[in-house]
Design a protein around this motif. Sequence first.
Motif, PDB file in Angstrom:
ATOM      1  N   MET A   1       2.799 -21.753  76.020  1.00 49.33           N
ATOM      2  CA  MET A   1       1.665 -22.297  76.780  1.00 49.33           C
ATOM      3  C   MET A   1       0.341 -21.686  76.322  1.00 49.33           C
ATOM      4  O   MET A   1      -0.651 -22.368  76.237  1.00 49.33           O
ATOM      5  N   ALA A   2       0.436 -20.389  75.994  1.00 52.53           N
ATOM      6  CA  ALA A   2      -0.814 -19.668  75.727  1.00 52.53           C
ATOM      7  C   ALA A   2      -1.601 -20.306  74.587  1.00 52.53           C
ATOM      8  O   ALA A   2      -2.817 -20.253  74.569  1.00 52.53           O
ATOM      9  N   ASN A   3      -0.856 -20.928  73.657  1.00 51.51           N
ATOM     10  CA  ASN A   3      -1.550 -21.465  72.491  1.00 51.51           C
ATOM     11  C   ASN A   3      -2.125 -22.859  72.694  1.00 51.51           C
ATOM     12  O   ASN A   3      -2.789 -23.374  71.822  1.00 51.51           O
ATOM     13  N   LEU A   4      -1.814 -23.439  73.818  1.00 49.26           N
ATOM     14  CA  LEU A   4      -2.279 -24.817  74.012  1.00 49.26           C
ATOM     15  C   LEU A   4      -3.783 -24.847  74.227  1.00 49.26           C
ATOM     16  O   LEU A   4      -4.336 -24.013  74.947  1.00 49.26           O
ATOM     17  N   LYS A   5      -4.413 -25.844  73.593  1.00 48.19           N
ATOM     18  CA  LYS A   5      -5.855 -26.036  73.817  1.00 48.19           C
ATOM     19  C   LYS A   5      -6.019 -26.671  75.196  1.00 48.19           C
ATOM     20  O   LYS A   5      -5.305 -27.610  75.529  1.00 48.19           O
ATOM     21  N   GLU A   6      -6.930 -26.119  75.976  1.00 44.13           N
ATOM     22  CA  GLU A   6      -7.076 -26.646  77.340  1.00 44.13           C
ATOM     23  C   GLU A   6      -8.350 -27.466  77.482  1.00 44.13           C
ATOM     24  O   GLU A   6      -9.412 -27.055  77.025  1.00 44.13           O
ATOM     25  N   TYR A   7      -8.190 -28.603  78.089  1.00 43.72           N
ATOM     26  CA  TYR A   7      -9.348 -29.473  78.325  1.00 43.72           C
ATOM     27  C   TYR A   7      -9.586 -29.658  79.813  1.00 43.72           C
ATOM     28  O   TYR A   7      -8.668 -29.540  80.617  1.00 43.72           O
ATOM     29  N   LYS A   8     -10.831 -29.973  80.116  1.00 47.45           N
ATOM     30  CA  LYS A   8     -11.185 -30.327  81.493  1.00 47.45           C
ATOM     31  C   LYS A   8     -11.817 -31.709  81.476  1.00 47.45           C
ATOM     32  O   LYS A   8     -12.262 -32.182  80.431  1.00 47.45           O
ATOM     33  N   MET A   9     -11.863 -32.335  82.657  1.00 47.27           N
ATOM     34  CA  MET A   9     -12.471 -33.667  82.738  1.00 47.27           C
ATOM     35  C   MET A   9     -13.982 -33.523  82.900  1.00 47.27           C
ATOM     36  O   MET A   9     -14.465 -32.502  83.401  1.00 47.27           O
ATOM     37  N   TYR A  10     -14.692 -34.551  82.484  1.00 48.53           N
ATOM     38  CA  TYR A  10     -16.157 -34.533  82.553  1.00 48.53           C
ATOM     39  C   TYR A  10     -16.603 -35.485  83.661  1.00 48.53           C
ATOM     40  O   TYR A  10     -16.590 -36.702  83.500  1.00 48.53           O
ATOM     41  N   ILE A  11     -16.907 -34.890  84.804  1.00 48.67           N
ATOM     42  CA  ILE A  11     -17.289 -35.700  85.970  1.00 48.67           C
ATOM     43  C   ILE A  11     -18.616 -35.188  86.525  1.00 48.67           C
ATOM     44  O   ILE A  11     -18.761 -33.982  86.771  1.00 48.67           O
ATOM     45  N   ASN A  12     -19.537 -36.090  86.690  1.00 43.23           N
ATOM     46  CA  ASN A  12     -20.849 -35.754  87.240  1.00 43.23           C
ATOM     47  C   ASN A  12     -21.525 -34.607  86.475  1.00 43.23           C
ATOM     48  O   ASN A  12     -22.130 -33.710  87.060  1.00 43.23           O
ATOM     49  N   GLY A  13     -21.375 -34.620  85.179  1.00 42.32           N
ATOM     50  CA  GLY A  13     -22.008 -33.600  84.337  1.00 42.32           C
ATOM     51  C   GLY A  13     -21.365 -32.234  84.401  1.00 42.32           C
ATOM     52  O   GLY A  13     -21.888 -31.267  83.869  1.00 42.32           O
ATOM     53  N   SER A  14     -20.180 -32.141  85.048  1.00 40.46           N
ATOM     54  CA  SER A  14     -19.480 -30.841  85.109  1.00 40.46           C
ATOM     55  C   SER A  14     -18.095 -30.982  84.499  1.00 40.46           C
ATOM     56  O   SER A  14     -17.525 -32.081  84.460  1.00 40.46           O
ATOM     57  N   TRP A  15     -17.545 -29.849  84.100  1.00 40.82           N
ATOM     58  CA  TRP A  15     -16.200 -29.812  83.510  1.00 40.82           C
ATOM     59  C   TRP A  15     -15.226 -29.345  84.580  1.00 40.82           C
ATOM     60  O   TRP A  15     -15.331 -28.224  85.079  1.00 40.82           O
ATOM     61  N   VAL A  16     -14.309 -30.236  84.948  1.00 40.39           N
ATOM     62  CA  VAL A  16     -13.466 -29.948  86.112  1.00 40.39           C
ATOM     63  C   VAL A  16     -11.978 -30.188  85.844  1.00 40.39           C
ATOM     64  O   VAL A  16     -11.594 -31.008  85.014  1.00 40.39           O
ATOM     65  N   ASP A  17     -11.151 -29.450  86.607  1.00 42.18           N
ATOM     66  CA  ASP A  17      -9.704 -29.703  86.627  1.00 42.18           C
ATOM     67  C   ASP A  17      -9.430 -30.830  87.610  1.00 42.18           C
ATOM     68  O   ASP A  17     -10.306 -31.224  88.387  1.00 42.18           O
ATOM     69  N   ALA A  18      -8.193 -31.310  87.604  1.00 42.74           N
ATOM     70  CA  ALA A  18      -7.795 -32.250  88.658  1.00 42.74           C
ATOM     71  C   ALA A  18      -7.818 -31.491  89.979  1.00 42.74           C
ATOM     72  O   ALA A  18      -7.536 -30.286  90.014  1.00 42.74           O
ATOM     73  N   GLU A  19      -8.146 -32.192  91.040  1.00 46.09           N
ATOM     74  CA  GLU A  19      -8.286 -31.512  92.322  1.00 46.09           C
ATOM     75  C   GLU A  19      -6.990 -30.798  92.714  1.00 46.09           C
ATOM     76  O   GLU A  19      -7.002 -29.683  93.229  1.00 46.09           O
ATOM     77  N   ASN A  20      -5.861 -31.446  92.427  1.00 42.44           N
ATOM     78  CA  ASN A  20      -4.576 -30.820  92.772  1.00 42.44           C
ATOM     79  C   ASN A  20      -4.042 -29.914  91.653  1.00 42.44           C
ATOM     80  O   ASN A  20      -2.886 -29.511  91.674  1.00 42.44           O
TER      81      ASN A  20
END
Length: 493
Positions: A1-20
Amino acid sequence: MANLKEYKMYINGSWVDAENKKTFKSLNPENNEPWAMVPEASAKDVDKAVESAQKAFHGEWSKLFPKKRADYLRAIADQLRKNSEMLGKIETIDTGKLFRETKTQANYIAEYYDYFAGLADKVEGTVLPIDKPDMQVITTREPIGVIAAIIPWNSQMFLTAVKLAPALAMGNTVVIKSSELAPATMFEFAKLIEKTGIPKGVVNVISGYGDPCGKALTTHDQVERISFTGGPETARHIIRNSAENLSQVSLELGGKSPVAVFEDSDQENALNGIIAGIFGASGQSCIAGSRLYLQKNIYDNFLDKLVVRANKIKLGSPMNPDTQMGPLNNLKQLEVIEKNIKLTLEQGGKLRCGGKRHALSNKGYYFPATIIECDNHNLPVAENELFGPVLSVMKFDTEEEVINKMNDNQYGLSSGIYTKDLGRGIRVSKAIRAGITFVNTYRLISPSAPFGGMKDSGYGKEAGLESIKDYTRVKTTWFNTSKKPMTDPFTMG
Ligand code: NAD
């Protein structure tokens, strides 16, 4: 897992995880290993993205001068040109498409943003020759509102550009849902969009599955238009979903595009065009020329040459500059291809090359260039969209016969004709029920060339002058110029 590139979503000009906090992994088709982790949007996340787009729409974006919006589009184009290598690399890792194609495409796609930037201040209204005294009546083109852009995993930079660029140019705001099969490129693209300083909420990028993410987006009551590219089955869901919010829908769907080679054609040119059409991108192209009709006098000889060429195609890592065909994107596609080939061979199809998983790797989804002779085009490989490097070859005698055969399929996206007879090129192209016909060439796109299909290949055209109007609605405004007050309020006329 440690090597996985992590992305976040781009919502309202911010970088966010899923709420859950749910995530899913994206696989590298070269080795079938996870390489990136992305958020899995729920209906709540979709809601946030649409709300932010709605707010941005009613805020400054729809009111900006068109020229100002065009500046942002040009800034996106600049970012694409500067970062095409990076984007190409990510797309290649995520999709398995050749790096030499993905980086070139990311660079070329900048042209689409420039093209629509140029159009932003050229969409005009009208003054109507109205049949009433003392009335001045005008029409204006208004932005629609929040656009949901649903894209497939392949050619995603192109398929996003033809939605995003005209939508933004006309003052709409957008929520892009990337494909769960290759979500990373859209996040890298969102980082570039952020760099342009575009107001927050104007562009939002989310990732997730068809259900719940895609479903929540396409049923959302604040979405006014759905621009969809993908397969016909998903399209049926989209249409059903749009019954919930009564949004306008455009559909760019699959294809089973026919190509005819007449005996007078330049054979070297035809060979190259056919190879490009079906084996480029390992056949994973909606316009893949997958049904080939050869005129009977050249049939044997031309097919032999084609098989020789197909056997020489170099399979390999998509990052390697010498590779001509990389892996397929996913296991499901590989299985569909294998099933259709098996059925076809059982029903009399004659395998001329390829046909089996390639030994190159027992991890990636490598499949070689495959050619199958078919007695008739109702055999499974000749009838169904396979989205892979499989060419079905049939014989024809007359021009009329081949026209009938080319039209005898549920799809109508693209088509190709090889002939030196210009008159025939025009006659056949006019008779083909497809959105695109290539004569003596294949697999080309341009910002000024409308792209899209007929029949089960969908409706609505992307790119080209007219397509920008699809991101507007006509508004009619009546001005009463009379000095006298209205008289009878109980009649209309
Ligand atoms: P797909 O139809 O499986 O998925 C396309 C998108 O729809 C994905 O983002 C997916 O998550 C989303 N989706 C799935 N179910 C949904 C639902 N219920 N509601 C809302 N969204 C949903 O297509 P794919 O496998 O990614 O791509 C391959 C298909 O796309 C092929 O048929 C190909 O021909 C077609 N395609 C067409 C064009 C064109 O311009 N005509 C271009 C490229 C690909």
